[in-house]
Design a protein around this motif. Sequence first.
Motif, PDB file in Angstrom:
ATOM      1  N   ASN A  34       0.841  -1.130   0.053  1.00  0.00           N
ATOM      2  CA  ASN A  34       0.051   0.093  -0.072  1.00  0.00           C
ATOM      3  C   ASN A  34       0.870   1.254   0.074  1.00  0.00           C
ATOM      4  OD1 ASN A  34       0.849  -0.612   2.878  1.00  0.00           O
ATOM      5  ND2 ASN A  34      -0.672   1.091   3.338  1.00  0.00           N
ATOM      6  N   SER A  35       0.532   2.399  -0.680  1.00  0.00           N
ATOM      7  CA  SER A  35       1.052   3.311  -0.647  1.00  0.00           C
ATOM      8  C   SER A  35       1.376   4.146   0.724  1.00  0.00           C
ATOM      9  CB  SER A  35       0.295   4.685  -1.657  1.00  0.00           C
ATOM     10  OG  SER A  35       0.365   4.128  -2.876  1.00  0.00           O
ATOM     11  N   SER A  36       2.786   4.639   1.090  1.00  0.00           N
ATOM     12  CA  SER A  36       2.999   5.141   2.354  1.00  0.00           C
ATOM     13  C   SER A  36       4.276   5.983   1.997  1.00  0.00           C
ATOM     14  CB  SER A  36       3.047   4.040   3.402  1.00  0.00           C
ATOM     15  OG  SER A  36       3.431   4.764   4.563  1.00  0.00           O
ATOM     16  N   LEU A  37       4.210   7.268   2.368  1.00  0.00           N
ATOM     17  CA  LEU A  37       5.712   7.985   2.203  1.00  0.00           C
ATOM     18  C   LEU A  37       6.371   7.631   3.631  1.00  0.00           C
ATOM     19  CD1 LEU A  37       4.140  11.512   1.225  1.00  0.00           C
ATOM     20  CD2 LEU A  37       5.943   9.942  -0.070  1.00  0.00           C
ATOM     21  N   LYS A  38       5.901   6.837   4.584  1.00  0.00           N
ATOM     22  CA  LYS A  38       6.326   6.611   5.612  1.00  0.00           C
ATOM     23  C   LYS A  38       7.309   5.415   5.240  1.00  0.00           C
ATOM     24  CE  LYS A  38       2.569   8.230   8.388  1.00  0.00           C
ATOM     25  NZ  LYS A  38       1.504   8.131   9.365  1.00  0.00           N
ATOM     26  N   ARG A  39       7.352   4.603   4.337  1.00  0.00           N
ATOM     27  CA  ARG A  39       7.963   3.205   4.012  1.00  0.00           C
ATOM     28  C   ARG A  39       9.025   3.636   3.171  1.00  0.00           C
ATOM     29  NH1 ARG A  39       4.215   0.517   1.621  1.00  0.00           N
ATOM     30  NH2 ARG A  39       3.649  -0.666   3.242  1.00  0.00           N
ATOM     31  N   GLU A  40      10.370   3.108   3.531  1.00  0.00           N
ATOM     32  CA  GLU A  40      11.425   3.132   2.585  1.00  0.00           C
ATOM     33  C   GLU A  40      11.666   1.902   1.771  1.00  0.00           C
ATOM     34  OE1 GLU A  40      16.307   4.460   2.594  1.00  0.00           O
ATOM     35  OE2 GLU A  40      15.309   3.710   4.403  1.00  0.00           O
ATOM     36  N   ALA A  41      11.183   2.046   0.495  1.00  0.00           N
ATOM     37  CA  ALA A  41      11.137   0.664  -0.431  1.00  0.00           C
ATOM     38  C   ALA A  41      12.630   0.501  -0.946  1.00  0.00           C
ATOM     39  CB  ALA A  41       9.932   0.827  -1.279  1.00  0.00           C
ATOM     40  N   VAL A  42      13.053   1.558  -1.465  1.00  0.00           N
ATOM     41  CA  VAL A  42      14.518   1.474  -2.122  1.00  0.00           C
ATOM     42  C   VAL A  42      15.432   2.546  -1.678  1.00  0.00           C
ATOM     43  CG1 VAL A  42      15.766   1.494  -4.142  1.00  0.00           C
ATOM     44  CG2 VAL A  42      13.638   0.156  -4.130  1.00  0.00           C
ATOM     45  N   ARG A  43      16.737   2.019  -1.031  1.00  0.00           N
ATOM     46  CA  ARG A  43      17.723   3.103  -0.697  1.00  0.00           C
ATOM     47  C   ARG A  43      18.826   3.373  -1.706  1.00  0.00           C
ATOM     48  NH1 ARG A  43      19.862   2.240   5.223  1.00  0.00           N
ATOM     49  NH2 ARG A  43      17.697   2.607   5.479  1.00  0.00           N
ATOM     50  N   LEU A  44      19.184   4.619  -1.748  1.00  0.00           N
ATOM     51  CA  LEU A  44      20.145   5.140  -2.462  1.00  0.00           C
ATOM     52  C   LEU A  44      21.519   5.298  -1.750  1.00  0.00           C
ATOM     53  CD1 LEU A  44      18.756   7.768  -5.240  1.00  0.00           C
ATOM     54  CD2 LEU A  44      18.896   5.277  -5.382  1.00  0.00           C
ATOM     55  N   SER A  45      22.478   4.791  -2.087  1.00  0.00           N
ATOM     56  CA  SER A  45      23.655   4.854  -1.566  1.00  0.00           C
ATOM     57  C   SER A  45      24.908   5.442  -2.372  1.00  0.00           C
ATOM     58  CB  SER A  45      24.161   3.731  -0.702  1.00  0.00           C
ATOM     59  OG  SER A  45      24.388   2.921  -1.614  1.00  0.00           O
ATOM     60  N   VAL A  46      25.835   6.425  -2.062  1.00  0.00           N
ATOM     61  CA  VAL A  46      27.086   6.899  -2.983  1.00  0.00           C
ATOM     62  C   VAL A  46      28.367   6.332  -2.278  1.00  0.00           C
ATOM     63  CG1 VAL A  46      28.225   8.896  -3.629  1.00  0.00           C
ATOM     64  CG2 VAL A  46      25.681   8.892  -3.295  1.00  0.00           C
ATOM     65  N   SER A  47      28.995   5.730  -3.196  1.00  0.00           N
ATOM     66  CA  SER A  47      30.471   5.055  -2.696  1.00  0.00           C
ATOM     67  C   SER A  47      31.414   5.045  -3.990  1.00  0.00           C
ATOM     68  CB  SER A  47      30.094   3.551  -2.088  1.00  0.00           C
ATOM     69  OG  SER A  47      29.367   3.461  -1.108  1.00  0.00           O
ATOM     70  N   GLN A  48      32.653   4.828  -3.448  1.00  0.00           N
ATOM     71  CA  GLN A  48      33.607   4.967  -4.431  1.00  0.00           C
ATOM     72  C   GLN A  48      33.745   3.376  -4.892  1.00  0.00           C
ATOM     73  OE1 GLN A  48      35.200   8.435  -5.034  1.00  0.00           O
ATOM     74  NE2 GLN A  48      36.655   6.844  -5.707  1.00  0.00           N
ATOM     75  N   ARG A  49      33.577   3.077  -6.377  1.00  0.00           N
ATOM     76  CA  ARG A  49      33.638   1.852  -6.534  1.00  0.00           C
ATOM     77  C   ARG A  49      34.653   1.715  -7.969  1.00  0.00           C
ATOM     78  NH1 ARG A  49      30.273  -1.959  -4.789  1.00  0.00           N
ATOM     79  NH2 ARG A  49      28.352  -1.433  -3.757  1.00  0.00           N
ATOM     80  N   ASP A  50      35.284   0.322  -7.959  1.00  0.00           N
ATOM     81  CA  ASP A  50      36.215   0.400  -9.382  1.00  0.00           C
ATOM     82  C   ASP A  50      35.426   0.043 -10.325  1.00  0.00           C
ATOM     83  OD1 ASP A  50      38.408   0.522  -7.877  1.00  0.00           O
ATOM     84  OD2 ASP A  50      38.855  -1.546  -7.581  1.00  0.00           O
ATOM     85  N   ILE A  51      35.730   0.609 -11.576  1.00  0.00           N
ATOM     86  CA  ILE A  51      34.888   0.120 -12.726  1.00  0.00           C
ATOM     87  C   ILE A  51      36.032  -0.329 -13.860  1.00  0.00           C
ATOM     88  CG2 ILE A  51      34.662   2.553 -13.642  1.00  0.00           C
ATOM     89  CD1 ILE A  51      31.972   1.669 -14.708  1.00  0.00           C
ATOM     90  N   ARG A  52      35.801  -1.406 -14.301  1.00  0.00           N
ATOM     91  CA  ARG A  52      36.936  -1.647 -15.764  1.00  0.00           C
ATOM     92  C   ARG A  52      36.246  -1.695 -16.831  1.00  0.00           C
ATOM     93  NH1 ARG A  52      40.372  -7.371 -16.237  1.00  0.00           N
ATOM     94  NH2 ARG A  52      41.982  -6.443 -17.710  1.00  0.00           N
ATOM     95  N   LEU A  53      36.964  -0.718 -17.804  1.00  0.00           N
ATOM     96  CA  LEU A  53      36.344  -0.615 -19.262  1.00  0.00           C
ATOM     97  C   LEU A  53      37.269  -1.489 -20.229  1.00  0.00           C
ATOM     98  CD1 LEU A  53      35.815   3.227 -19.379  1.00  0.00           C
ATOM     99  CD2 LEU A  53      34.434   1.227 -18.443  1.00  0.00           C
ATOM    100  N   LYS A  54      36.794  -2.197 -20.927  1.00  0.00           N
ATOM    101  CA  LYS A  54      37.275  -3.016 -22.133  1.00  0.00           C
ATOM    102  C   LYS A  54      36.908  -2.312 -23.507  1.00  0.00           C
ATOM    103  CE  LYS A  54      37.995  -7.044 -19.482  1.00  0.00           C
ATOM    104  NZ  LYS A  54      37.913  -8.553 -19.314  1.00  0.00           N
ATOM    105  N   LEU A  55      37.448  -1.337 -23.841  1.00  0.00           N
ATOM    106  CA  LEU A  55      36.942  -0.759 -25.055  1.00  0.00           C
ATOM    107  C   LEU A  55      38.173  -0.409 -26.023  1.00  0.00           C
ATOM    108  CD1 LEU A  55      34.368   1.862 -23.856  1.00  0.00           C
ATOM    109  CD2 LEU A  55      33.917  -0.298 -24.659  1.00  0.00           C
ATOM    110  N   ALA A  56      38.248  -1.125 -27.139  1.00  0.00           N
ATOM    111  CA  ALA A  56      39.427  -1.301 -27.875  1.00  0.00           C
ATOM    112  C   ALA A  56      40.083   0.131 -28.301  1.00  0.00           C
ATOM    113  CB  ALA A  56      39.266  -1.791 -29.203  1.00  0.00           C
ATOM    114  N   ASP A  57      39.157   1.248 -28.436  1.00  0.00           N
ATOM    115  CA  ASP A  57      39.849   2.538 -28.781  1.00  0.00           C
ATOM    116  C   ASP A  57      40.339   3.555 -27.594  1.00  0.00           C
ATOM    117  OD1 ASP A  57      37.301   2.955 -27.849  1.00  0.00           O
ATOM    118  OD2 ASP A  57      36.918   4.794 -28.927  1.00  0.00           O
TER     119      ASP A  57
END
Length: 861
Positions: free
Chosen positions: A478-501
């Motif tokens: 049911n609809s409720s602004l009091k519920r947290e259904a999904v939480r966002l978070s911000v962090s440092q993460r590694d990303i590896r790119l495999k692009l030839a150019d």
Amino acid sequence: MMHSRLSCALTTALTASLLGTAVLPVAASESYVKDGVWYQTGANGQPEEVALFGANYSLPFAFGYRSVKAMGLSHQDAIRMDVAHLARLGVTAYRIHLWDRLISDRDGNLLNNEHLQLFDFLLAELKRYNIKAVVTPIGWWGSGYPAPDPAEPGFSVLYSKNQMNEKADAIKAQQRYLAQLMAHKNLDGVPYAKDPNILAFELFNEPKHADAGAVTAYVNGLIQVMRDAGVTKPLFYNSSEQGNWPEFAKALCESNIDGVSFQWYPTGLLKFSGLQSNVLGSVAQYHNPFKDIAACAGKARMIYEFDAADVTAPVLYPAMARSFRSAGFQWATQFAYDPAALAASNAEYNTHYLNLLYTPAKAISFLIAGEVFRSLPRGADTGPYPASNQFGGAALNTTLDPASGLALLNNGSRYYHSNSTDAAPVAAATLEHIAGVGSSPLVQYQGSGAYFLDKTSDGLWQLEVYPDATQLDDPHQNSSLKREAVRLSVSQRDIRLKLADLGQSFVVQRADGQQTQAQNGTVSVQPGRYVVAKNPAMLAQAKTPARPFLLPEIAEKPPLLVHQPLRQWPIDQPLPVCAQLSATQLTGNISGIKVSLFYRLTGEGQVQQQQMQANDLGRYCTKLKLPANSGMLQYQLVATSASTNGAKALSFPAAVASLPSDWDFPHSSDHSFQTLLQQPGAAVPLFDAKVDQTTLLYPKDAQVTQQWLAGERQQGLTLRLRPAKTPDWQQPPLPLLRTETHAVMGLTQRDLSGYTKVAIKMRAVKDKLPVRFALLNKDGLAFGIDLEASSEWRYQLVPLAALQATPTLLTQAYPTFMPAQLAHQGQSLGDLSQLQGTQWQLLAPSDGNNALEIAEVSLMR
């Protein structure tokens, strides 16, 4: 670069200083319908067929408006951010029904209030990104939903929906309102009637008619008002609330209307819990019962609203787009895109859920669907289901895999994926756009948010990384602004790119100008926009995009591990345990957080420990070798992070700041997860009335009352299905029920070899009942057998080899003229670990006095 608290206002101001007043070039948009085909004038001045895909979005009105105001946020900032995100998702179409009750008085005079002014602002933002609009002036609905309706000034308050087309005063007020709305000027000073970014008007949202004989005159009256107000663009009228009423459709198509608008909610609405099973069969084809009415042949077709309601799986949007194009639709707009300001709770429309930040996998699926809709020819034949899960040929090369939650578009220029995949790009050298969630052969990234890579030239790309998103609760309750259904978070993460150019030593530049050189193709990033260049000299060639990168404020919160324990598991197979981490880690990489499993059997004192491994989507996983004895496994998941004061541990599910191995750890049922460990060969439940109350699906045309009652000898629970007296129009087999399997059953992770039977515990309340029982395979296709329920509780043991293909019951869809069954030519039940649920039908007419009770369905060796 964003810091620990990401401010929309800060990001907006920064972007404005970088962009000035830059906007995207606006394409021409003269719009008309000829011989049933909708055209617009393209950027080259030549006519082109309309093929536009996008969303509804309602923040200037109703619950969204009130909620943003109550939160003390800027409506304009919220709109600016959401429209930028829609543009990021490739949206080219926007539609909404106005809340006329908020912007008119009792006589139909237009009120130029804050709602209308915010809508003007929204239209201007859409124009910046060449997102075309269809506006529905009359919505009729109250503006309260999901809350009670507030006091409203408009004329629609005075009339029922039927009365809107029956009472002279109501019609007069509508006509006055339409004339004044068409004269209202947008922020460019252009009347709505002449706004080139509005391609068409849909006159009335979901009207309700009682007399087909009065339809043509009423619709023509509204059309005349619009034409007298200077509208020359196409006008559409809505068909959805009338059901399968060919007399209405004929009368509508005999009017001067240019097009007919349809909806599609194939999974129904408002289940109040998320759908778990594969329902791709429900979107295999769009059924239009009016397509052969001669008068309708010259009318264009649009989908004003659609959604796979209550579905979190990210595979249905591309399938729906495919079916829309096959049925000849030229416009489709999902209902409704969630404002980021409210999306954490999904409180605006709880049966729907789509947002780039909060539902990243569905958002990428939506991006793919837009490409499908714009690229597939109108009337394209993509074959029968389930073979149609692979479609589009070389131009689209789209794959839908519900088992892995993967929608993949892999066509040489674009590589989009909604989940991790090892599918190789068909032409890596020609790729221009990459978007995804999780990892692929091109990008290795363990975050759970979306990312985008767009090539600007050889050796020069733009990278956008969005925050991690962790689901904490079922977003479709049911609809409720009091519920947290999904939480966002911000962090440092590694990303590896495999692009030839780019090579392995490329350079990444943040928004603040700071540069980092990749090591072995890997850099550390956090949410933001970056320029990626093969070498530093190329960075000077980068241009600032016209679309700003905007995020809401994201509060820093303690680490959280989200985990769903399995109900039971055999001791001869290692137990899979996975948890998703939500954490803020801005000083140092998030890989510095370690996750461990602490466990013991009930009654044992010693707690043992096993390390869990980082995986895609912010998950940590392990497989636990189990003891030789059955029993109740109790366990905790512990996140340990380093700090200046030493290691800090949080043990879940209760976030206890202690290790489970500590002498004073507060052991209790609230502080541990539990899984029942069983001897090999134990029954594997597919439905258990004691615990599966949220797995029920109500089939179309079912006339059944559901009750949960005490079971045999008043122990446990049973599900009672009491069919109503069978109406004359309905013939057996009669739909009773569908149930879904659920992740807590652990089917997809089990080795079920050796299971060859299904046991069904059921009874008839009075006289015996003939029923057809079926299991649903990985494609959601039914394989069944006819049985007889006696008046006594008993198990019936059925060999799986005895199950034969039978039509699949479909859920109640909207519009109501969608089919009730899906026939198929499936050959076998297939992999038992991919079973989607059960299906029940009654094989004789009901007198309304008998009932079927179901206690359990289990796989057996």
